[in-house]
Design a protein around this motif. Structure first.
Motif, PDB file in Angstrom:
ATOM      1  N   LYS A  75       0.908  -1.167  -0.045  1.00  0.00           N
ATOM      2  CA  LYS A  75      -0.142   0.140  -0.063  1.00  0.00           C
ATOM      3  C   LYS A  75       0.926   1.175  -0.157  1.00  0.00           C
ATOM      4  O   LYS A  75       0.606   2.242  -0.731  1.00  0.00           O
ATOM      5  N   ALA A  76       1.996   1.420   0.807  1.00  0.00           N
ATOM      6  CA  ALA A  76       2.661   2.291   0.944  1.00  0.00           C
ATOM      7  C   ALA A  76       3.555   2.760  -0.417  1.00  0.00           C
ATOM      8  O   ALA A  76       3.709   3.883  -0.978  1.00  0.00           O
ATOM      9  N   TRP A  77       3.909   1.502  -1.101  1.00  0.00           N
ATOM     10  CA  TRP A  77       4.570   1.627  -2.362  1.00  0.00           C
ATOM     11  C   TRP A  77       3.661   2.212  -3.619  1.00  0.00           C
ATOM     12  O   TRP A  77       4.193   2.962  -4.222  1.00  0.00           O
ATOM     13  N   GLU A  78       2.712   1.651  -3.588  1.00  0.00           N
ATOM     14  CA  GLU A  78       1.655   2.299  -4.542  1.00  0.00           C
ATOM     15  C   GLU A  78       1.278   3.552  -4.369  1.00  0.00           C
ATOM     16  O   GLU A  78       1.004   4.125  -5.169  1.00  0.00           O
ATOM     17  N   ALA A  79       1.316   3.999  -2.846  1.00  0.00           N
ATOM     18  CA  ALA A  79       1.033   5.524  -2.805  1.00  0.00           C
ATOM     19  C   ALA A  79       2.243   6.225  -2.821  1.00  0.00           C
ATOM     20  O   ALA A  79       2.247   7.614  -2.612  1.00  0.00           O
ATOM     21  N   GLN A  80       3.391   5.709  -3.103  1.00  0.00           N
ATOM     22  CA  GLN A  80       4.609   6.514  -3.087  1.00  0.00           C
ATOM     23  C   GLN A  80       4.781   7.213  -1.954  1.00  0.00           C
ATOM     24  O   GLN A  80       5.406   8.389  -1.648  1.00  0.00           O
ATOM     25  N   ASN A  81       4.617   6.553  -0.735  1.00  0.00           N
ATOM     26  CA  ASN A  81       4.590   7.117   0.511  1.00  0.00           C
ATOM     27  C   ASN A  81       5.994   6.820   1.252  1.00  0.00           C
ATOM     28  O   ASN A  81       6.156   5.766   1.854  1.00  0.00           O
ATOM     29  N   ILE A  82       6.983   7.709   1.028  1.00  0.00           N
ATOM     30  CA  ILE A  82       8.144   7.416   1.588  1.00  0.00           C
ATOM     31  C   ILE A  82       8.293   7.163   2.987  1.00  0.00           C
ATOM     32  O   ILE A  82       8.961   6.363   3.393  1.00  0.00           O
ATOM     33  N   ASP A  83       7.738   8.131   3.714  1.00  0.00           N
ATOM     34  CA  ASP A  83       7.647   7.997   5.171  1.00  0.00           C
ATOM     35  C   ASP A  83       7.096   6.562   5.670  1.00  0.00           C
ATOM     36  O   ASP A  83       7.502   5.968   6.442  1.00  0.00           O
ATOM     37  N   ALA A  84       6.117   6.354   5.208  1.00  0.00           N
ATOM     38  CA  ALA A  84       5.251   4.956   5.368  1.00  0.00           C
ATOM     39  C   ALA A  84       6.411   3.519   5.084  1.00  0.00           C
ATOM     40  O   ALA A  84       6.385   2.822   5.986  1.00  0.00           O
ATOM     41  N   LEU A  85       6.825   3.706   4.035  1.00  0.00           N
ATOM     42  CA  LEU A  85       7.961   2.900   3.647  1.00  0.00           C
ATOM     43  C   LEU A  85       9.095   2.928   4.526  1.00  0.00           C
ATOM     44  O   LEU A  85       9.442   1.623   5.105  1.00  0.00           O
ATOM     45  N   VAL A  86       9.677   3.959   5.158  1.00  0.00           N
ATOM     46  CA  VAL A  86      10.634   3.854   6.053  1.00  0.00           C
ATOM     47  C   VAL A  86      10.263   3.294   7.241  1.00  0.00           C
ATOM     48  O   VAL A  86      10.920   2.645   7.830  1.00  0.00           O
ATOM     49  N   GLY A  87       8.899   3.665   7.729  1.00  0.00           N
ATOM     50  CA  GLY A  87       8.695   3.183   8.959  1.00  0.00           C
ATOM     51  C   GLY A  87       8.409   1.486   8.929  1.00  0.00           C
ATOM     52  O   GLY A  87       8.411   1.079  10.028  1.00  0.00           O
ATOM     53  N   LEU A  88       8.222   1.025   7.894  1.00  0.00           N
ATOM     54  CA  LEU A  88       7.992  -0.436   7.795  1.00  0.00           C
ATOM     55  C   LEU A  88       9.622  -1.288   7.569  1.00  0.00           C
ATOM     56  O   LEU A  88       9.672  -2.344   7.849  1.00  0.00           O
ATOM     57  N   LEU A  89      10.506  -0.360   7.401  1.00  0.00           N
ATOM     58  CA  LEU A  89      11.890  -0.938   7.184  1.00  0.00           C
ATOM     59  C   LEU A  89      12.749  -1.038   8.232  1.00  0.00           C
ATOM     60  O   LEU A  89      12.833  -0.004   9.148  1.00  0.00           O
ATOM     61  N   ALA A  90      13.483  -2.007   8.795  1.00  0.00           N
ATOM     62  CA  ALA A  90      14.513  -2.006   9.732  1.00  0.00           C
ATOM     63  C   ALA A  90      15.547  -0.883   9.482  1.00  0.00           C
ATOM     64  O   ALA A  90      15.795  -0.803   8.133  1.00  0.00           O
ATOM     65  N   PRO A  91      16.210  -0.282  10.495  1.00  0.00           N
ATOM     66  CA  PRO A  91      17.115   0.529  10.081  1.00  0.00           C
ATOM     67  C   PRO A  91      18.241  -0.149   9.136  1.00  0.00           C
ATOM     68  O   PRO A  91      18.919   0.709   8.277  1.00  0.00           O
ATOM     69  N   GLY A  92      18.674  -1.279   9.255  1.00  0.00           N
ATOM     70  CA  GLY A  92      19.785  -1.837   8.542  1.00  0.00           C
ATOM     71  C   GLY A  92      19.186  -2.607   7.306  1.00  0.00           C
ATOM     72  O   GLY A  92      20.026  -3.602   6.893  1.00  0.00           O
ATOM     73  N   ALA A  93      17.875  -2.414   6.986  1.00  0.00           N
ATOM     74  CA  ALA A  93      17.297  -3.369   5.810  1.00  0.00           C
ATOM     75  C   ALA A  93      18.192  -3.171   4.658  1.00  0.00           C
ATOM     76  O   ALA A  93      18.873  -2.207   4.293  1.00  0.00           O
ATOM     77  N   THR A  94      18.191  -4.207   3.628  1.00  0.00           N
ATOM     78  CA  THR A  94      18.690  -4.123   2.549  1.00  0.00           C
ATOM     79  C   THR A  94      17.911  -4.533   1.362  1.00  0.00           C
ATOM     80  O   THR A  94      16.849  -5.517   1.716  1.00  0.00           O
ATOM     81  N   PHE A  95      17.982  -3.832  -0.009  1.00  0.00           N
ATOM     82  CA  PHE A  95      17.261  -4.168  -0.965  1.00  0.00           C
ATOM     83  C   PHE A  95      18.189  -4.912  -1.874  1.00  0.00           C
ATOM     84  O   PHE A  95      19.136  -4.164  -2.412  1.00  0.00           O
ATOM     85  N   THR A  96      18.080  -6.104  -2.540  1.00  0.00           N
ATOM     86  CA  THR A  96      18.920  -6.602  -3.533  1.00  0.00           C
ATOM     87  C   THR A  96      17.932  -7.204  -4.635  1.00  0.00           C
ATOM     88  O   THR A  96      17.032  -7.832  -4.625  1.00  0.00           O
ATOM     89  N   ALA A  97      18.542  -6.793  -5.764  1.00  0.00           N
ATOM     90  CA  ALA A  97      17.941  -7.003  -7.116  1.00  0.00           C
ATOM     91  C   ALA A  97      18.684  -7.758  -8.122  1.00  0.00           C
ATOM     92  O   ALA A  97      20.046  -7.846  -8.005  1.00  0.00           O
ATOM     93  N   ASP A  98      18.290  -8.835  -8.819  1.00  0.00           N
ATOM     94  CA  ASP A  98      18.844  -9.319  -9.751  1.00  0.00           C
ATOM     95  C   ASP A  98      18.070  -9.442 -11.025  1.00  0.00           C
ATOM     96  O   ASP A  98      17.113  -9.782 -11.396  1.00  0.00           O
ATOM     97  N   GLY A  99      18.835  -8.696 -11.875  1.00  0.00           N
ATOM     98  CA  GLY A  99      18.336  -8.407 -13.383  1.00  0.00           C
ATOM     99  C   GLY A  99      19.101  -9.500 -14.364  1.00  0.00           C
ATOM    100  O   GLY A  99      18.769  -9.425 -15.527  1.00  0.00           O
ATOM    101  N   GLY A 100      20.475  -9.987 -13.913  1.00  0.00           N
ATOM    102  CA  GLY A 100      20.982 -10.662 -14.794  1.00  0.00           C
ATOM    103  C   GLY A 100      21.651  -9.982 -15.921  1.00  0.00           C
ATOM    104  O   GLY A 100      22.279 -11.006 -16.827  1.00  0.00           O
ATOM    105  N   GLY A 101      21.682  -8.840 -16.024  1.00  0.00           N
ATOM    106  CA  GLY A 101      22.199  -8.209 -17.338  1.00  0.00           C
ATOM    107  C   GLY A 101      21.155  -8.246 -18.413  1.00  0.00           C
ATOM    108  O   GLY A 101      21.546  -7.472 -19.250  1.00  0.00           O
ATOM    109  N   MET A 102      19.939  -8.591 -18.039  1.00  0.00           N
ATOM    110  CA  MET A 102      19.057  -8.767 -19.295  1.00  0.00           C
ATOM    111  C   MET A 102      18.054  -7.855 -19.126  1.00  0.00           C
ATOM    112  O   MET A 102      17.327  -7.258 -20.213  1.00  0.00           O
ATOM    113  N   VAL A 103      17.705  -7.101 -18.004  1.00  0.00           N
ATOM    114  CA  VAL A 103      16.667  -5.972 -17.655  1.00  0.00           C
ATOM    115  C   VAL A 103      17.491  -4.970 -16.561  1.00  0.00           C
ATOM    116  O   VAL A 103      18.132  -5.366 -15.970  1.00  0.00           O
ATOM    117  N   PRO A 104      16.935  -3.828 -16.847  1.00  0.00           N
ATOM    118  CA  PRO A 104      17.303  -2.799 -15.598  1.00  0.00           C
ATOM    119  C   PRO A 104      17.264  -3.205 -14.320  1.00  0.00           C
ATOM    120  O   PRO A 104      16.100  -3.749 -13.888  1.00  0.00           O
TER     121      PRO A 104
END
Length: 311
Positions: A204-233
């Protein structure tokens, strides 16, 4: 004569049925070892190829075809793990295990066995979670094999020694060191309903583009890892902390029409699937601790989304 021929045919059909029934379990084993459904299917195919390359006399001499198939599949996986490390060194960006859809036949253990000591074993559901598979990637192939065969599929260390060519004591130590790594690398798994609630709020926070709400759901040391394999951005390196919220809201702002974010089960745990005009373009897996999201894995490599787009 006819009766004898029919009896032999029935026995042959029963034997073939038993062999085929092993396939699902073998794929479950190979997937946990390799982190890739495509590679797991290749490993199991190679295993059956070796079985059928033997003469009928050689096959009949094997007391337990299921044990033989497990041994060969495990050794094939060990060979693949060695070459996989080289391939992943050349991989573009971060490598994430292939995500799997809602629980099906790939969650299966060794039939007819039960954990002697549940405290020392990994549950079937946990053994296919993205968090667990990522930890496996940090282990040596031998550690991975010992842990999965013993803790998940309930093989004895004597059996594992026979499969791997090591001593039972060595296999026990490998499993023990692997188990310690699992325990120190991640907190206890939270109930699925709790994770589902956090993932739903994240959506819901992502669809609303609500940065504050997203930050509140994330742990301080949270990590986001993406895998495009060089095939997509995709982000080439992990993103941490509040940067995750900014990155995701920027993605949402730049997204073209036709995108849908759907709540789905990913590797047995609540996650999200991103579709564009009905086609899956990304799968998000989550790890949660202390009422916060600690890790997000975003798989965008089209080759790894095959199970989500087939049929």
């Amino acid at each position: 004569m006819t009766s004898q021929a029919e009896s032999e045919r029935d026995e042959s059909d029963a034997g073939l049925g038993a062999l085929i029934s092993e396939r699902r379990r073998l794929i479950g084993l190979a997937y946990r070892l390799l982190g890739s459904l495509a590679e797991a299917e290749d490993a199991v195919q190679e295993t059956y190829t070796r079985w059928y390359a033997m003469s009928r006399h050689e096959q009949d001499a094997i007391d337990s075809p299921g044990a033989w198939l497990t041994t060969v599949a495990t050794r094939v996986c060990l060979d693949l793990l060695g070459s996989a490390r080289v391939r992943r060194e050349r991989y573009v960006g971060e490598w994430i295990p292939e995500p799997l859809p809602e629980r099906t036949g790939w969650i299966s253990g060794r039939p007819g066995t039960a954990a002697a000591d549940p405290v020392d074993r990994i549950t079937l559901d946990e053994s296919v979670s993205m968090a667990f598979l990522v930890i496996l990637e940090s282990m040596s192939p031998a550690q991975r094999v010992a842990l999965i065969l013993h803790d998940v599929f309930a093989y004895s260390f004597a059996e594992i020694a026979e499969i791997t060519g090591r001593t039972p004591a060595a296999c026990r130590e490998l499993a023990s060191s692997a188990r310690r790594r699992v325990r120190t690398s991640r907190p206890p798994e939270v109930p699925a309903a709790h994770q589902a609630r956090l993932v739903r709020e994240f959506k819901k926070a992502w669809e609303a583009q609500n940065i504050d709400a997203l930050v509140g759901l994330l742990a301080p040391g949270a990590t986001f890892t993406a895998d495009g394999g060089g095939m997509v951005p995709a982000a080439l390196h992990p993103i941490e902390g509040e940067g995750i919220a900014r990155y995701l809201t920027d993605l949402a702002a730049r997204a073209s029409g036709g995108l849908m974010v759907l709540e789905r089960t990913v590797n047995g745990r609540p996650g999200l699937v991103i579709e564009h005009e009905g086609v899956t373009v990304a799968v998000y897996a989550f790890d949660v601790a202390d009422d916060r999201i600690t890790r997000i894995w975003a798989v965008r490599n089209p080759d790894k989304l095959r199970p989500w787009t087939a049929g």
